[in-house]
Design an enzyme around this catalytic site. Structure first.
Site, PDB file in Angstrom:
ATOM      1  N   GLU A 171      33.009  66.852 144.057  1.00 26.93           N
ATOM      2  CA  GLU A 171      33.228  68.720 144.081  1.00 26.93           C
ATOM      3  C   GLU A 171      32.065  69.404 143.933  1.00 26.93           C
ATOM      4  OE1 GLU A 171      37.763  67.626 143.982  1.00 26.93           O
ATOM      5  OE2 GLU A 171      35.819  66.697 143.544  1.00 26.93           O
ATOM      6  N   TYR A 173      29.761  68.745 141.258  1.00 28.51           N
ATOM      7  CA  TYR A 173      29.245  68.901 139.990  1.00 28.51           C
ATOM      8  C   TYR A 173      28.009  68.167 139.549  1.00 28.51           C
ATOM      9  CZ  TYR A 173      33.616  71.402 139.122  1.00 28.51           C
ATOM     10  OH  TYR A 173      34.444  72.420 138.998  1.00 28.51           O
ATOM     11  N   ARG A 221      35.820  59.671 139.824  1.00 29.36           N
ATOM     12  CA  ARG A 221      36.147  60.519 140.816  1.00 29.36           C
ATOM     13  C   ARG A 221      35.104  60.536 141.946  1.00 29.36           C
ATOM     14  NH1 ARG A 221      40.538  63.982 142.544  1.00 29.36           N
ATOM     15  NH2 ARG A 221      39.739  65.668 143.767  1.00 29.36           N
ATOM     16  N   HIS A 259      32.486  72.775 145.706  1.00 31.55           N
ATOM     17  CA  HIS A 259      33.035  74.317 145.994  1.00 31.55           C
ATOM     18  C   HIS A 259      32.490  75.274 146.889  1.00 31.55           C
ATOM     19  CE1 HIS A 259      35.777  73.199 142.705  1.00 31.55           C
ATOM     20  NE2 HIS A 259      34.772  72.779 141.899  1.00 31.55           N
ATOM     21  N   GLN A 346      47.837  81.313 144.325  1.00 30.03           N
ATOM     22  CA  GLN A 346      47.860  82.543 143.793  1.00 30.03           C
ATOM     23  C   GLN A 346      47.891  82.614 142.283  1.00 30.03           C
ATOM     24  OE1 GLN A 346      50.650  84.247 147.310  1.00 30.03           O
ATOM     25  NE2 GLN A 346      50.450  85.488 145.779  1.00 30.03           N
TER      26      GLN A 346
END
Length: 677
Positions: A171, A173, A221, A259, A346
């Site tokens: 992701e 990082y 991961r 991201h 949401q």
């Protein structure tokens, strides 16, 4: 959508060995940032949150990310694992999970250049496009200290009672930043060749295993598809996977996308199971269990991934917000009662990004477990609910579950209300699952349904409590020509009562306006098929190319119609959309050639089209169809009649406040009202 009755889901429920641990099924509850730790009673709330998911029989639960040191925090208040005493304060969470029969792992995540403060660090001093802070390039001493910090954080977690750790290597990082040329421009032994770029990740896994011994479950991961230029090609990902296995990892969990990537990865436009082949590529390279993740939200999808051999396990994060008892319901033959994650973001991601603890649109109890009760009412009431939309169904299901005698009146011949419009928008067919869930719950708990019955005051006499959840109707603006044959409401378009022409003007650019625009320009297959999704967003569906990209994610694609979307506000069109999904919708419309115009004054509608005043100049928007997305009015036709009869009623949802198609507020109000009866 299927009923699921009679299915056994044998692969999903089968045990598996990982390291020295026997896992009771193939399901991991994936890591999520919840912000529960920021609350005054953070430990107590986390205990309740994780206990509920363990009671729901997830084999392994992975916590939100803990930083291994001060430099790696997401923000200055972020959680850390470098203090042994602070780590020990987490022991009640571990104990609660163990009491329910699950294992728990602490995710160790160094934010790298995503950290939201001055002094963040990275392999190279390249600022992330989503962060205003520029990182400092790590020295060799910084790197060695960080490897040591990961090992110590893992030991601290082990001492606190965690069964394992997940080392966050995806992701975008810090660890992921080292592995790819997109962010690693170093020329020392930590950069350059793939072996050098992989060294940091491998040394962290080796250090954790050496420090903590064979009993600690070590999950790594791995980024299986970076979705950024300069990301890793398949052969480098496979090579890294083999090195991580050799260094001592027990499980490889797959992460998808950075991201900052311009490709959606977990929101509703992404088809279910879209990323499974990325996991399959990793699985082909190693012998330890490999986990598929992202947009796996039903037992059917999970079972198919496992049975096909694409992965050995599945990770589901937000589906455990929607229904903490996901696995338990599957095991008990009640899979049709699962409350399915609709990937709306949401109340989970959007809450997190606005500094609120995470919850869930379809399950308001998520993250708020201590605010709700499960004990039946001591004084059961006879309850009437008018309206079978989100608010009415949520109230009915919860009130009946707590022992009240509930009758629900719905004027239409089917349940759903405004959800039946929302589910027509591309990707939002997931609302079908919400309708299926509430139908199953009302059936199980004995709600009396009066479909096709427009309730009158006479019908509601004799009930102890009346709930008005009659929803909204489209607002019709007062401008000349509003009754022209070209004009249609959003409801008429989305329900199929009116077919739009080839050129369309949309009045209103809120959430409904954007949904209608995408509905009008998107070919139906684009919302449902992997190949079409990958083509639209420039993804290599075989996950072989560098970063798994096959084109520009923002490149134009053919559209069904020419659409212009207008708004009265002078602000940026789409500014009020969801924090984590608005960019997806704006980019999708831009790719399909939708034009936008802000700050207009609507003048009139005639055969020529929509006449507006824009920047002091009169313009005519030529259109075959003009769609009204100009707000809603509450439907309260019964309220006065009830008051005249002396019957008190509670209004909720759109009937109480007409604002967009707000299922989040409607369901929350419904459940809380039922709890208060």
């Amino acid at each position: 959508m299927s009923d699921r009755r009679g299915r056994t889901f044998e692969k999903l429920l089968s045990p598996i060995r990982a390291g020295v641990h026997d896992l009771r099924n193939r399901v991991i509850m994936g890591s999520m940032h919840t912000r529960l730790e920021t609350e005054a009673n953070g430990i107590e709330r986390q205990v309740a949150f994780y206990r509920e998911r363990a009671h729901g029989e997830a084999a392994v639960i992975v916590t939100g990310g803990f930083s291994p040191n001060a430099e790696g925090m997401f923000d200055p208040e972020g959680p850390r694992l470098d203090d042994p005493q602070q780590a020990l304060s987490l022991k009640p969470i571990c104990d609660a999970v163990h009491q329910e029969g699950s294992l728990i792992c602490a995710q160790i995540c160094h934010a790298g250049r995503y950290a939201k403060f001055e002094g963040c660090v990275a392999p190279s001093p390249i600022r992330a496009p989503i962060n205003p802070y520029s990182p400092r390039e790590m020295s060799e001493q910084d790197i060695l200290h960080t490897i040591e910090d990961f090992a110590q954080a893992a030991l601290n977690a082990q001492s606190a009672g965690f069964d394992g750790v997940e080392i966050m290597g995806s992701e975008g990082y810090l660890i992921n930043e080292f592995t790819v040329t997109h962010t690693n421009k170093r020329e020392d032994k930590w950069g350059g060749s793939a072996d050098n770029r992989h060294r940091f990740a491998v040394e962290i896994v080796r250090a954790v295993r050496d420090r903590c011994g064979p009993d600690l479950l070590v999950i790594y991961r791995i980024s299986a598809a970076d979705l950024v230029e300069g990301g890793a090609p398949a052969e480098e990902i496979a090579a890294l996977a083999r090195k991580i296995e050799a260094a001592g990892a027990d499980i490889l969990n797959t992460g998808i996308g950075w991201h900052e990537a311009r490709v959606p990865t977990i929101a509703y436009p992404v088809p279910r199971g879209a990323w499974r082949k990325a996991a399959a590529n990793v699985k082909a390279a190693v012998s330890i269990p490999v986990v598929a993740s992202n947009r796996i939200n039903t037992p059917e999808v999970a079972e198919d991934i496992l049975a096909s051999g694409d992965a050995d396990m599945v990770s589901m994060a937000r589906p455990f917000l929607a229904d903490p008892h996901f696995v338990k319901k599957v095991r008990e033959g009640r899979a049709h009662e699962i409350n399915t994650c609709i990937a709306c973001n949401q109340a989970c991601l959007d809450f997190i990004f606005s500094d609120r603890p995470a919850s869930c649109l379809v399950n308001p109890r998520a993250g708020r477990e201590m605010e709700f009760r499960d004990t039946p009412s001591e004084t059961p009431k006879k309850v009437a609910i008018v309206g079978g939309g989100a608010a009415g169904m949520a109230t009915a299901a919860e009130a009946a579950r707590l022992g009240h005698a509930v009758t629900l009146f719905e004027a239409e011949n089917r349940l759903g209300g405004q959800l039946n419009l929302a589910r027509a928008a591309p990707g939002k067919h997931e609302f079908d699952e919400t309708l299926r869930y509430y139908t199953a719950q009302m059936d199980r708990h004995g709600v009396t349904l009066r479909l096709g019955c427009r309730a009158t005051a006479d019908d509601l006499a004799g009930f102890d409590h009346v709930v008005i959840a009659s929803g909204v109707t489209p607002r019709i603006p007062d401008i000349p020509g509003i009754d022209h044959p070209k004009v249609a409401t959003y409801a008429e378009i989305l329900c199929g009562a009116r077919e739009a022409g080839q050129t369309v003007a949309i009045m209103g650019a809120g959430g409904i306006g954007h949904d209608v625009a995408e509905f009008l320009v998107t070919h139906p297959a684009e919302a449902n098929e992997n190949a079409a999704f990958f083509d639209t967003w420039g993804v290599d569906g075989q996950f072989r190319n560098a970063g798994a990209l096959a084109g520009d994610p923002l490149a134009a694609v053919p559209a069904k119609r020419k659409v212009v979307m207008l708004q009265r506000k002078t602000s940026k069109v789409g500014q009020g959309l969801g924090i984590s999904t608005g960019w997806i919708l704006r980019n999708a419309l831009r790719k399909h050639g939708v034009e936008t115009l802000a700050g207009v004054v609507y003048q009139r509608i005639d055969d020529g089209g929509l006449h507006v005043l824009s920047n002091g100049e009169t313009k005519v928007i030529a259109a075959d169809t003009i769609v009204l997305c100009t707000g809603q009015e509450p439907v309260r036709t019964l309220v006065e009649a009830l008051a005249a009869r002396g019957i008190s009623a509670t209004m909720i949802g759109g009937a109480a406040e007409a604002a967009e198609l707000d299922a989040l507020r409607a369901i929350d109000e419904g459940v809380r009202l039922a709890q208060s009866l």
